[in-house]
Design an enzyme around this catalytic site. Structure first.
Site, PDB file in Angstrom:
ATOM      1  N   GLU A 273      -8.843 -16.293  38.931  1.00 19.71           N
ATOM      2  CA  GLU A 273      -7.721 -16.675  39.793  1.00 19.71           C
ATOM      3  C   GLU A 273      -6.361 -16.513  39.117  1.00 19.71           C
ATOM      4  O   GLU A 273      -5.380 -16.240  39.799  1.00 19.71           O
ATOM      5  CB  GLU A 273      -7.889 -18.077  40.385  1.00 19.71           C
ATOM      6  CG  GLU A 273      -7.793 -19.219  39.424  1.00 19.71           C
ATOM      7  CD  GLU A 273      -7.965 -20.575  40.126  1.00 19.71           C
ATOM      8  OE1 GLU A 273      -8.518 -21.478  39.509  1.00 19.71           O
ATOM      9  OE2 GLU A 273      -7.531 -20.719  41.283  1.00 19.71           O
TER      10      GLU A 273
ATOM     11  N   LYS B 120     -11.522 -19.831  36.754  1.00 13.26           N
ATOM     12  CA  LYS B 120     -10.183 -19.897  36.134  1.00 13.26           C
ATOM     13  C   LYS B 120      -9.720 -18.496  35.758  1.00 13.26           C
ATOM     14  O   LYS B 120      -8.580 -18.118  35.997  1.00 13.26           O
ATOM     15  CB  LYS B 120     -10.175 -20.767  34.868  1.00 13.26           C
ATOM     16  CG  LYS B 120     -10.296 -22.251  35.041  1.00 13.26           C
ATOM     17  CD  LYS B 120      -9.124 -22.905  35.680  1.00 13.26           C
ATOM     18  CE  LYS B 120      -9.280 -22.970  37.156  1.00 13.26           C
ATOM     19  NZ  LYS B 120     -10.043 -23.999  37.754  1.00 13.26           N
TER      20      LYS B 120
ATOM     21  N   LYS C   1      -2.417 -24.310  46.787  1.00 12.43           N
ATOM     22  CA  LYS C   1      -3.141 -25.396  46.120  1.00 12.43           C
ATOM     23  C   LYS C   1      -4.048 -26.176  47.063  1.00 12.43           C
ATOM     24  O   LYS C   1      -5.163 -26.509  46.731  1.00 12.43           O
ATOM     25  CB  LYS C   1      -2.127 -26.344  45.481  1.00 12.43           C
ATOM     26  CG  LYS C   1      -2.787 -27.471  44.723  1.00 12.43           C
ATOM     27  CD  LYS C   1      -2.406 -27.461  43.278  1.00 12.43           C
ATOM     28  CE  LYS C   1      -3.246 -28.394  42.461  1.00 12.43           C
ATOM     29  NZ  LYS C   1      -4.197 -27.669  41.636  1.00 12.43           N
TER      30      LYS C   1
ATOM     31  N   HIS D  55     -31.659 -10.244  36.094  1.00 12.08           N
ATOM     32  CA  HIS D  55     -32.238  -9.992  37.418  1.00 12.08           C
ATOM     33  C   HIS D  55     -31.254  -9.223  38.299  1.00 12.08           C
ATOM     34  O   HIS D  55     -31.062  -9.554  39.472  1.00 12.08           O
ATOM     35  CB  HIS D  55     -32.644 -11.317  38.076  1.00 12.08           C
ATOM     36  CG  HIS D  55     -33.670 -12.067  37.283  1.00 12.08           C
ATOM     37  ND1 HIS D  55     -34.989 -11.673  37.198  1.00 12.08           N
ATOM     38  CD2 HIS D  55     -33.549 -13.153  36.480  1.00 12.08           C
ATOM     39  CE1 HIS D  55     -35.642 -12.497  36.407  1.00 12.08           C
ATOM     40  NE2 HIS D  55     -34.791 -13.406  35.939  1.00 12.08           N
TER      41      HIS D  55
ATOM     42  N   ASN E 102       3.006 -27.734  59.319  1.00  9.34           N
ATOM     43  CA  ASN E 102       1.868 -27.428  58.459  1.00  9.34           C
ATOM     44  C   ASN E 102       0.612 -27.713  59.267  1.00  9.34           C
ATOM     45  O   ASN E 102       0.477 -28.807  59.832  1.00  9.34           O
ATOM     46  CB  ASN E 102       1.897 -28.300  57.198  1.00  9.34           C
ATOM     47  CG  ASN E 102       0.672 -28.076  56.333  1.00  9.34           C
ATOM     48  OD1 ASN E 102       0.120 -26.976  56.320  1.00  9.34           O
ATOM     49  ND2 ASN E 102       0.254 -29.108  55.626  1.00  9.34           N
ATOM     50  N   GLY E 103      -0.284 -26.740  59.333  1.00  9.14           N
ATOM     51  CA  GLY E 103      -1.512 -26.914  60.118  1.00  9.14           C
ATOM     52  C   GLY E 103      -1.728 -25.693  60.984  1.00  9.14           C
ATOM     53  O   GLY E 103      -1.100 -24.647  60.770  1.00  9.14           O
TER      54      GLY E 103
ATOM     55  N   GLU F 173     -17.018 -22.443  36.310  1.00 11.32           N
ATOM     56  CA  GLU F 173     -15.624 -22.888  36.317  1.00 11.32           C
ATOM     57  C   GLU F 173     -14.761 -21.968  35.439  1.00 11.32           C
ATOM     58  O   GLU F 173     -13.631 -21.624  35.790  1.00 11.32           O
ATOM     59  CB  GLU F 173     -15.560 -24.349  35.844  1.00 11.32           C
ATOM     60  CG  GLU F 173     -14.177 -24.943  35.732  1.00 11.32           C
ATOM     61  CD  GLU F 173     -13.367 -24.950  37.028  1.00 11.32           C
ATOM     62  OE1 GLU F 173     -13.912 -24.655  38.090  1.00 11.32           O
ATOM     63  OE2 GLU F 173     -12.157 -25.229  36.945  1.00 11.32           O
TER      64      GLU F 173
ATOM     65  N   TRP G 124       2.408 -20.588  53.546  1.00 10.41           N
ATOM     66  CA  TRP G 124       1.215 -19.811  53.187  1.00 10.41           C
ATOM     67  C   TRP G 124       0.711 -19.268  54.516  1.00 10.41           C
ATOM     68  O   TRP G 124       0.179 -20.008  55.343  1.00 10.41           O
ATOM     69  CB  TRP G 124       0.177 -20.723  52.530  1.00 10.41           C
ATOM     70  CG  TRP G 124      -1.005 -20.011  51.965  1.00 10.41           C
ATOM     71  CD1 TRP G 124      -1.117 -19.476  50.711  1.00 10.41           C
ATOM     72  CD2 TRP G 124      -2.264 -19.768  52.614  1.00 10.41           C
ATOM     73  NE1 TRP G 124      -2.360 -18.912  50.549  1.00 10.41           N
ATOM     74  CE2 TRP G 124      -3.091 -19.069  51.687  1.00 10.41           C
ATOM     75  CE3 TRP G 124      -2.787 -20.056  53.868  1.00 10.41           C
ATOM     76  CZ2 TRP G 124      -4.389 -18.680  51.989  1.00 10.41           C
ATOM     77  CZ3 TRP G 124      -4.086 -19.660  54.173  1.00 10.41           C
ATOM     78  CH2 TRP G 124      -4.872 -18.982  53.238  1.00 10.41           C
TER      79      TRP G 124
ATOM     80  N   CYS H 155       0.844 -25.202  53.772  1.00  8.04           N
ATOM     81  CA  CYS H 155       2.285 -25.056  53.690  1.00  8.04           C
ATOM     82  C   CYS H 155       2.866 -26.376  53.219  1.00  8.04           C
ATOM     83  O   CYS H 155       2.214 -27.415  53.272  1.00  8.04           O
ATOM     84  CB  CYS H 155       2.856 -24.707  55.054  1.00  8.04           C
ATOM     85  SG  CYS H 155       2.090 -23.246  55.771  1.00  8.04           S
TER      86      CYS H 155
ATOM     87  N   ARG I 271       2.051 -25.302  47.335  1.00  7.54           N
ATOM     88  CA  ARG I 271       1.251 -25.375  48.556  1.00  7.54           C
ATOM     89  C   ARG I 271       1.275 -24.052  49.323  1.00  7.54           C
ATOM     90  O   ARG I 271       0.534 -23.872  50.294  1.00  7.54           O
ATOM     91  CB  ARG I 271       1.778 -26.477  49.463  1.00  7.54           C
ATOM     92  CG  ARG I 271       1.722 -27.845  48.861  1.00  7.54           C
ATOM     93  CD  ARG I 271       2.238 -28.871  49.838  1.00  7.54           C
ATOM     94  NE  ARG I 271       1.335 -29.014  50.956  1.00  7.54           N
ATOM     95  CZ  ARG I 271       0.381 -29.936  51.045  1.00  7.54           C
ATOM     96  NH1 ARG I 271       0.238 -30.810  50.084  1.00  7.54           N
ATOM     97  NH2 ARG I 271      -0.410 -29.993  52.077  1.00  7.54           N
TER      98      ARG I 271
HETATM   99  C1  F6R Z   1      -9.458 -23.633  41.493  1.00  4.76           C
HETATM  100  C2  F6R Z   1      -8.964 -24.529  42.530  1.00  4.76           C
HETATM  101  C3  F6R Z   1      -9.672 -24.573  43.829  1.00  4.76           C
HETATM  102  C4  F6R Z   1      -9.866 -26.025  44.292  1.00  4.76           C
HETATM  103  C5  F6R Z   1     -10.450 -26.044  45.717  1.00  4.76           C
HETATM  104  C6  F6R Z   1     -10.739 -27.451  46.186  1.00  4.76           C
HETATM  105  O1  F6R Z   1      -8.688 -23.705  40.345  1.00  4.76           O
HETATM  106  O2  F6R Z   1      -7.991 -25.217  42.354  1.00  4.76           O
HETATM  107  O3  F6R Z   1     -10.903 -23.921  43.768  1.00  4.76           O
HETATM  108  O4  F6R Z   1     -10.716 -26.668  43.398  1.00  4.76           O
HETATM  109  O5  F6R Z   1      -9.545 -25.441  46.599  1.00  4.76           O
HETATM  110  O6  F6R Z   1      -9.575 -28.217  46.239  1.00  4.76           O
HETATM  111  P1  F6R Z   1      -9.640 -29.788  46.305  1.00  4.76           P
HETATM  112  O7  F6R Z   1     -10.229 -30.285  45.033  1.00  4.76           O
HETATM  113  O8  F6R Z   1      -8.221 -30.226  46.483  1.00  4.76           O
HETATM  114  O9  F6R Z   1     -10.509 -30.142  47.480  1.00  4.76           O
END
Ligand code: F6R
Length: 586
Positions: A466, A463, A581, A482, A99-100, A459, A73, A2, A27
């Site tokens: 998501e 992308k 995020k 496999h 937050n937490g 990766e 969130w 949050c 967030r």
């Molecule tokens: C994907 C993404 C997440 C972060 C993951 C780790 O686009 O953003 O998979 O990579 O939540 O976050 P950090 O790097 O902040 O530990």
């Protein structure tokens, strides 16, 4: 996960707080709320489910120069108006944002209900408001200090009360930074909402409780007054503006040449250099995209420097049996985390420390929690990343990893990497429109690669899934037969990373195998690769460059593919559904 913000000063608080919440929305964005302390007394509150941008805010009712706000969130309780923060005590005199996670909230709630408190939400947070109420007799700081003694879990708290002129902030394992203005003070979950108001900040430590008033701050830790230094942040306000781009994600993709250059050239402290040069093996702990950066690092470190590297999903490292006695040698545990706040990564790092392993953090956020836990920190120079999907921070992580490799195995490829920003810049010009047309109507998309292009495929798939919500999977190209081959149909295109080098020939064979099962194949390869162009349905040519740089250019192309596919599907690119995020819960 949050976002919280607080303000006390001469300006009207509500508009400033709403502006700050917009900067924090990445967030969490399923509900939001603001509480202010009107000059004529009491507490005024507005809270609502949904996003700030989707709601009219009744700011006229929120007068005063002192207030707190929250963007949520959801963890405990569905995202509705009732569960939105701020939460209040029984008498509506105390408002808090949090937050937490309060882990012992169920027990506290039962106890408080037994003592006559009435709860109006399903959140863990509300117990804190009632606990503060229990201790409040005019001194809010003291009431918060007493209340947090009963809390188990993580919190960044901001509290205001009708009967006290101060804004109280408390931190335990959730980020909280104070902003120091001229005759005004701010508090927030991260730097983004502070940049337009001040560049002077104070990072609180776990266990700190701070009383903010327009003229300054008093901080107390374990019952004693303490002083925390004021630091200047190097991030610029431009970093949090769209600057003419349609989305932050696109802006951040286009910042990557600069970000790579600056991160690769960032000074390496003696502590980092020492930690790296002493290591005879490395364990990387990370989540999501950062984990993929770790996999790339492992491939490059083992192939170029002969250094054994094991890469862990941080959430698994935590629950794995401890290293066998003597097995770690001169091992170094490296936490890779953009935010520096990911709960699993922090817990893994703490676990490593508990086993007496040396630790290094690679992070983007100055003052973040990981910088307080790790023995040393390599600070990336990506600037704030606003889009939920990681792009420029991933490229910066690769820059940091490559910089570490030049420390590990001499500067032999320093010169090659110093051209990376040019290669990334050229890759940004790649036309992905034909591939977008195929992906946008797909039921499922496979991403395949080998060697260093396997993490790039993972990766690319992350992308794609998501931000487009299309099911996507990354595979080592050899693994597809496999099992996953059973899924291949004309509705399941495959993106094959087929760059020159040792894996080119076998990748061509894998592409033919996929095509024979009816899957359309989009090949990413270097310009002029006639062999590849001939076997694939769509060829995406990227400029030819050294293998180590091709990992970067392939990544950029897959970012563009995901972005433009999401755009074609009219997705909410910067704030995909269900995500946030910074994942500060386990
Ligand atoms: C994907 C993404 C997440 C972060 C993951 C780790 O686009 O953003 O998979 O990579 O939540 O976050 P950090 O790097 O902040 O530990």
């Amino acid at each position: 996960m949050c976002g919280i913000i607080g303000y006390t000063g001469r300006r009207s608080a509500a508009g400033l707080i709403i502006g700050g919440l917009r900067r924090l929305e990445y967030r969490g964005y399923d509900s939001f709320g603001v509480a202010t302390k009107p000059d004529d007394g009491g507490i005024a509150v507005f809270k609502k489910s949904g996003r700030i941008s989707e709601n009219e805010c009744a700011l006229d009712d929120l007068s005063g120069h002192h207030g707190i706000g929250h963007t949520r969130w959801a963890t405990h309780g569905i995202p509705d108006d009732r569960n939105a923060h701020p939460h209040m005590d029984c008498r509506d005199e105390i408002a808090i944002v949090h937050n937490g996670i309060i882990e012992n909230f169920a027990h506290l709630k039962k106890d408080l209900e037994g003592r006559g408190h009435t709860f109006r939400s399903d959140t863990d947070t509300e117990v804190v408001a009632h606990l503060i109420e229990e201790h409040f007799s005019g001194d809010l700081f003291e009431a918060v200090r007493m209340a947090v003694k009963d809390l188990e879990g993580t919190y960044a708290l901001l509290v205001i009360a009708g009967g006290d002129g101060r804004l109280i902030a408390a931190r335990n394992s959730s980020p909280l930074v104070l902003g120091v203005g001229d005759g005004e003070m701010f508090a927030a979950s991260d730097l983004a909402p502070l940049l337009e108001h001040t560049e002077r900040v104070i990072f609180l430590e776990d266990g700190d409780i701070a009383a903010l008033s327009p003229g300054g701050v008093e901080i107390c830790h374990a019952g004693k007054a303490v002083t925390r230094g004021v630091e200047r942040v190097a991030w610029r306000l431009d970093d949090v503006h769209l600057g003419g781009f349609a989305h932050y994600m696109l802006k951040e993709i286009f910042e990557q040449p600069q970000v790579f250059f600056e991160t690769f050239r960032a000074p390496v402290s003696d502590a980092v250099a020492h930690a790296v040069s002493r290591a005879d093996n490395i364990s990387v702990v990370a989540c999501g995209s950062s984990y993929h950066a770790g996999l790339t690092f492992a491939y490059l470190a083992e192939s170029l420097c002969g250094l054994p590297v094991r890469v862990w999903q941080a959430s698994e490292y935590r629950y794995y049996p401890p290293p066998l006695p003597g097995s770690a040698g001169a091992g170094l545990v490296v936490a890779v985390t953009q935010s520096g706040e990911t709960a699993d990564t922090l817990a893994a790092l703490k676990q490593a420390k508990a086993h007496n392993l040396r630790t290094l953090a690679i992070t983007n956020v100055p003052g973040s929690s990981v910088t307080r836990i790790a023995d040393s920190t390599y600070l990336m120079r990506a600037g704030p990343e606003i889009s939920v999907a990681a792009t420029k921070s991933f490229i910066a992580q690769l820059a940091a990893c490559m910089r570490i490799l030049t420390r590990l195995c001499g500067n032999s490829f320093d010169e090659v990497i110093s051209r990376a920003h040019i290669a990334i810049g050229e890759a940004l010009l790649t036309d992905v429109s034909d591939a977008v047309a195929i992906c946008a109507s797909a039921a499922s998309v496979f991403f395949v690669g080998r060697g260093p292009f396997y993490p790039a495929a993972l990766e690319g798939a992350l992308k794609m899934k998501e931000i487009t919500y299309i099911h996507a999977e990354g595979y080592a190209a050899g693994e597809l037969k496999h099992g996953p081959f059973a899924l291949l149909t004309p509705d399941t295109p495959a993106i094959a990373l087929c760059m020159p080098g040792a894996t080119h020939g076998v990748m061509l064979s894998n592409i033919k195998e996929m095509k024979a099962r009816g899957a359309p194949v989009i090949g990413v390869g270097v310009k002029g690769d006639a062999e590849l162009a001939e076997v694939v349905d769509v060829f995406i040519p990227v400029p030819e460059t050294e293998e180590v740089l091709q990992v970067l250019t392939a990544t950029v192309v897959l970012q563009l593919l995901a972005y433009h596919t999401a755009l074609a599907l009219d997705r909410d690119i910067d704030k995909p559904r269900n995500l946030a995020k910074s994942v500060t819960v386990e």
